[in-house]
Design a protein around this motif. Sequence first.
Motif, PDB file in Angstrom:
ATOM      1  N   ASP A  59      13.267  99.392  20.182  1.00 27.54           N
ATOM      2  CA  ASP A  59      13.251  98.217  21.075  1.00 27.54           C
ATOM      3  C   ASP A  59      12.837  96.939  20.345  1.00 27.54           C
ATOM      4  OD1 ASP A  59      10.565  98.537  20.633  1.00 27.54           O
ATOM      5  OD2 ASP A  59      10.021  98.889  22.735  1.00 27.54           O
ATOM      6  N   ASN A  60      12.881  97.004  18.989  1.00 23.48           N
ATOM      7  CA  ASN A  60      12.534  95.873  18.105  1.00 23.48           C
ATOM      8  C   ASN A  60      11.047  95.541  18.042  1.00 23.48           C
ATOM      9  OD1 ASN A  60      14.986  95.288  16.887  1.00 23.48           O
ATOM     10  ND2 ASN A  60      15.703  94.181  18.700  1.00 23.48           N
ATOM     11  N   THR A  61      10.215  96.358  18.688  1.00 24.18           N
ATOM     12  CA  THR A  61       8.762  96.203  18.505  1.00 24.18           C
ATOM     13  C   THR A  61       8.430  96.461  17.045  1.00 24.18           C
ATOM     14  OG1 THR A  61       8.363  97.033  20.730  1.00 24.18           O
ATOM     15  CG2 THR A  61       6.490  97.068  19.226  1.00 24.18           C
ATOM     16  N   LYS A  62       7.510  95.674  16.487  1.00 20.70           N
ATOM     17  CA  LYS A  62       7.077  95.891  15.102  1.00 20.70           C
ATOM     18  C   LYS A  62       5.602  96.288  15.117  1.00 20.70           C
ATOM     19  CE  LYS A  62      10.505  92.792  13.069  1.00 20.70           C
ATOM     20  NZ  LYS A  62      11.510  93.846  13.026  1.00 20.70           N
ATOM     21  N   LEU A  63       5.309  97.393  14.445  1.00 23.07           N
ATOM     22  CA  LEU A  63       3.932  97.890  14.374  1.00 23.07           C
ATOM     23  C   LEU A  63       3.372  97.640  12.978  1.00 23.07           C
ATOM     24  CD1 LEU A  63       4.425 101.425  16.027  1.00 23.07           C
ATOM     25  CD2 LEU A  63       3.768  99.305  17.168  1.00 23.07           C
ATOM     26  N   GLU A  64       2.147  97.139  12.920  1.00 25.70           N
ATOM     27  CA  GLU A  64       1.464  97.031  11.627  1.00 25.70           C
ATOM     28  C   GLU A  64       0.994  98.409  11.205  1.00 25.70           C
ATOM     29  OE1 GLU A  64      -1.746  94.249  11.239  1.00 25.70           O
ATOM     30  OE2 GLU A  64      -0.706  92.785  12.511  1.00 25.70           O
ATOM     31  N   SER A  65       1.125  98.707   9.918  1.00 19.71           N
ATOM     32  CA  SER A  65       0.719 100.025   9.424  1.00 19.71           C
ATOM     33  C   SER A  65       0.157  99.895   8.012  1.00 19.71           C
ATOM     34  CB  SER A  65       1.927 100.971   9.431  1.00 19.71           C
ATOM     35  OG  SER A  65       1.538 102.283   9.105  1.00 19.71           O
ATOM     36  N   ASP A  66      -1.093 100.310   7.838  1.00 23.16           N
ATOM     37  CA  ASP A  66      -1.673 100.287   6.482  1.00 23.16           C
ATOM     38  C   ASP A  66      -0.976 101.304   5.584  1.00 23.16           C
ATOM     39  OD1 ASP A  66      -3.662  98.318   7.099  1.00 23.16           O
ATOM     40  OD2 ASP A  66      -4.801  99.870   8.147  1.00 23.16           O
ATOM     41  N   PHE A  67      -0.740 102.480   6.157  1.00 21.56           N
ATOM     42  CA  PHE A  67      -0.045 103.549   5.412  1.00 21.56           C
ATOM     43  C   PHE A  67       0.869 104.290   6.389  1.00 21.56           C
ATOM     44  CE2 PHE A  67      -4.030 102.835   3.210  1.00 21.56           C
ATOM     45  CZ  PHE A  67      -3.600 102.670   1.896  1.00 21.56           C
ATOM     46  N   THR A  68       2.047 104.674   5.896  1.00 23.54           N
ATOM     47  CA  THR A  68       3.011 105.394   6.736  1.00 23.54           C
ATOM     48  C   THR A  68       3.497 106.635   6.005  1.00 23.54           C
ATOM     49  OG1 THR A  68       3.746 103.313   7.735  1.00 23.54           O
ATOM     50  CG2 THR A  68       5.183 105.223   8.011  1.00 23.54           C
ATOM     51  N   ILE A  69       3.413 107.769   6.691  1.00 28.67           N
ATOM     52  CA  ILE A  69       3.958 109.032   6.161  1.00 28.67           C
ATOM     53  C   ILE A  69       5.244 109.326   6.918  1.00 28.67           C
ATOM     54  CG2 ILE A  69       3.619 111.523   5.959  1.00 28.67           C
ATOM     55  CD1 ILE A  69       0.593 110.975   5.739  1.00 28.67           C
ATOM     56  N   LEU A  70       6.342 109.443   6.184  1.00 31.67           N
ATOM     57  CA  LEU A  70       7.620 109.787   6.808  1.00 31.67           C
ATOM     58  C   LEU A  70       7.806 111.295   6.732  1.00 31.67           C
ATOM     59  CD1 LEU A  70       8.392 106.801   5.133  1.00 31.67           C
ATOM     60  CD2 LEU A  70      10.158 107.123   6.847  1.00 31.67           C
ATOM     61  N   ALA A  71       7.581 111.951   7.879  1.00 34.20           N
ATOM     62  CA  ALA A  71       7.728 113.399   7.951  1.00 34.20           C
ATOM     63  C   ALA A  71       9.031 113.727   8.681  1.00 34.20           C
ATOM     64  CB  ALA A  71       6.530 114.010   8.682  1.00 34.20           C
ATOM     65  N   THR A  72      10.049 112.961   8.349  1.00 32.04           N
ATOM     66  CA  THR A  72      11.381 113.127   8.919  1.00 32.04           C
ATOM     67  C   THR A  72      12.365 112.670   7.852  1.00 32.04           C
ATOM     68  OG1 THR A  72      12.785 112.565  10.812  1.00 32.04           O
ATOM     69  CG2 THR A  72      11.392 110.810   9.944  1.00 32.04           C
ATOM     70  N   ASP A  73      13.656 112.824   8.089  1.00 27.86           N
ATOM     71  CA  ASP A  73      14.644 112.363   7.110  1.00 27.86           C
ATOM     72  C   ASP A  73      14.508 110.845   6.954  1.00 27.86           C
ATOM     73  OD1 ASP A  73      16.762 111.938   5.459  1.00 27.86           O
ATOM     74  OD2 ASP A  73      18.294 112.764   6.786  1.00 27.86           O
ATOM     75  N   ALA A  74      14.081 110.428   5.766  1.00 26.69           N
ATOM     76  CA  ALA A  74      13.736 109.011   5.545  1.00 26.69           C
ATOM     77  C   ALA A  74      14.947 108.156   5.171  1.00 26.69           C
ATOM     78  CB  ALA A  74      12.688 108.914   4.434  1.00 26.69           C
ATOM     79  N   ASN A  75      16.084 108.791   4.872  1.00 26.55           N
ATOM     80  CA  ASN A  75      17.208 108.045   4.286  1.00 26.55           C
ATOM     81  C   ASN A  75      17.749 106.943   5.195  1.00 26.55           C
ATOM     82  OD1 ASN A  75      17.201 109.553   1.895  1.00 26.55           O
ATOM     83  ND2 ASN A  75      18.242 111.218   2.908  1.00 26.55           N
TER      84      ASN A  75
END
Length: 417
Positions: free
Chosen positions: A238-254
């Motif tokens: 929905d175009n919301t942007k979240l601030e994130s210090d660190f992000t772990i992608l535990a899904t297909d990141a491509n």
Amino acid sequence: MKNSNYKIHIIGAGVSGLIAATVLEQNGFSPIIIEATDGVGGRVKTDIIEGYQLDHGFQVLLTAYPYAQKYLDLESLDLQKFVPGAAIYKNGKQILIGDPLRDVSLLFSTLFSGIGTFSDKLKILQLNHMLKKKTLSKIFSDKEQSTLSYLTDFGFSIEMINDFFKPFFSGIFLENKLETSSRMFEFVYKMFGEGYAALPKDGIEAIPKQLAQNLKHTTFKFNTKVTAVKDGEITLADNTKLESDFTILATDANDLIENLKNQALKWKSCDTLYFETENRTIRKPLIGLIPKEGTLINNIFYHTSLATSKKPNKELLSVTVIENQKVNNQELIDRVSEELKELCGISTCRFIKHYKIPMALPELADLRYEMSPSETRLTGGLFLAGDTQLNGSLNAAMLSGERAALGVIETISSNIS
């Protein structure tokens, strides 16, 4: 900054994402898991339909997985164990074979089965002995070859490969030519030999549910789709942007990271069909194998040969199809029903549900067992988890989730110091 004040997001509530959250919690962090669907599990799901437990695809837990032993309470999963063997349907007969050292009831049927030669049976003992002594790190550092060439080089007969190894391991590797790496063969074979194949009494989804229930300081955002990720920022559908210090992608990141978009991962697919039957043609909890070339069915299993939490009135049979020969859904159901009758003598079937699973297993080369936390780091604040990083297994999903979380923790520690 207090650990709990860091904004750490995990994208994907599958097994690797849940393990990453577990490790972060153990170290005083309070992560946020963002999940596109309405629940945990990812590819590890169970539906309740007409009083039956239907797993999304025929999946089992190998109790010898080191990371299953580390992170799961195996006892409270109430695991129901398979008998170590198989029922092979050949020339109109059902032949039981297995490991008589672990289940003595299979001794005579295995010795006199006509599956493989006497030399093949000695080779199996040799293989068991060799892999018992071989470490996992040695397995994954040895040269790779196809499983088929490995078995041929080991000295197994063509009959033994075609009648047992090919149908059995095709169902695990989801490809019927045994092109999968010999590393994966040795790993899986060793895990089968050191523990049991088992299913939780509540179905395979009991595994991620247990992991999720143990999380006390993790926030879940379900039905929330992520469309893009970069350092410091997550963009939602929905175009919301979240601030994130660190992000772990535990899904297909491509699809989520700009510079990975041309590196699409290949996936192996399969179909699982569930039927209700009046009775069981395989009495013990054994997988049924169809070694005949050109058939749709790879394996069958009566889920009601194991205790389940739901108590259905009749028997539940799953059928796994590796190569669906591009037939449409109704034709697949009809032809599978015909093969069940013709090859297995199973005629009283009522179709329940068909699961088409396009992303069942990642297609990977240069398989690995291990990775360091720093290897999970993609950029300053982005980390990758998931079995796609190592090898297609529940063990790899757990290990990579742990390593990604430790990568975040190490980065925070080094920033502080």
